[in-house]
Design an enzyme around this catalytic site. Sequence first.
Site, short mmCIF file in Angstrom:
data_model
loop_
_atom_site.label_atom_id
_atom_site.label_comp_id
_atom_site.label_asym_id
_atom_site.label_seq_id
_atom_site.Cartn_x
_atom_site.Cartn_y
_atom_site.Cartn_z
N LYS A 142 -5.64 13.48 11.96
CA LYS A 142 -5.49 12.85 13.27
C LYS A 142 -5.79 13.90 14.32
O LYS A 142 -5.16 14.96 14.34
CB LYS A 142 -4.09 12.26 13.44
N ASP A 194 -11.15 0.73 14.32
CA ASP A 194 -9.75 0.61 13.92
C ASP A 194 -9.04 -0.30 14.93
O ASP A 194 -8.97 -1.51 14.75
CB ASP A 194 -9.14 2.00 13.86
N LYS A 208 -5.89 -2.84 8.80
CA LYS A 208 -4.44 -2.69 8.80
C LYS A 208 -3.83 -4.09 8.83
O LYS A 208 -3.67 -4.69 9.90
CB LYS A 208 -3.98 -1.88 10.02
#
Length: 352
Positions: A149, A230, A257
Amino acid sequence: MRLQFAPYVLKFNEPGGTSRGVMTEKITCILRIFDESEPDRFGIGEAGIFPGLSPEADDRFFFKLMELQANIRLGLQTDLLKFPSLQFGLEQAIRDYTGGCQGVYFESPFVHGESSIEINGLVWMGDYDKMIERIEQKLASGFRCIKLKIGAIDWRKEVDMIQYIRDRYSRDRIEIRVDANGGFDMDNAIPRLKRLADLDVHSIEQPIKAGNPMLMRFLCDVSPLPIALDEELIGKFTREEKARTLDEIKPAYIVLKPTLIGGYSGAQEWIDLAEERNIGWWVTSSLESNIGLNALAQWVATLHTSIPQGLGTGGVFTNNFTSPLYLDGDKLRYNTAESLDRRQLAALDWRE
């Protein structure tokens, strides 16, 4: 049938840093569904609402939850299209209940301990020394795919961290993925993407903030580094919206997700659309507890993917639930001698 819920606050072992800030805890909502005549036999699921990301992360969540409870009692359907975490939690609870309340959401060799899921080693943001320490731990554990990240510390130090890995391991040995969480802007995105490509980074997730499809399309067109969407997928509820997003931006990959995009059904729709367009994909967890992570991993095991997935291990929380999942090197496996502790779950603060 009846539905109850139990709010639960997950506590981090150590602060988790992202470009959106540092997290020390995360609230989630556990669901259970049961027949009134047999209340001790219940299906369990998790609506892992994510403040700042989930489309329903406001008062609407609990109003919809109460509507869902009432409709289940009456045997009526509830429109959960714009409530992806609730959709996912309900799908889990129903699958567990219909499967015999044994914590088996999907039958596959995985739940019999006969197969595994390769995952990436996630390195949370921190200061330079802390991140180097975490990288060393992941490499020592045997991960061949490291996800960093980035976007919170000095850019040059982030480049130094990636260079640190590349000085020791080639792209053939270690795959590096980075997630900017929208931390770049159009003034610095292109030179940074070029620098990351020079370091043989595999891909970057969400280099700029979601909601700028034309700018993201431009970056996808000119970037020497493959771009994965994302957060850009969140809030796209219909098949038409999803198809339009992929056709407008044309990413190399999408990151799924289920907690944020409509559970198993919503994620599968994205997969179908991506494969029609030769767009790659992988699945990532969203800081669910071991309840949601178990249900997610079992689904991923049925997809027969050949690239590392972004599933967590549940080890980032101090007060997680017992789980049959365990890590063997960079492989997520299922311990058939373990299961979700129904007594632990029954003792939660269940509410009508």
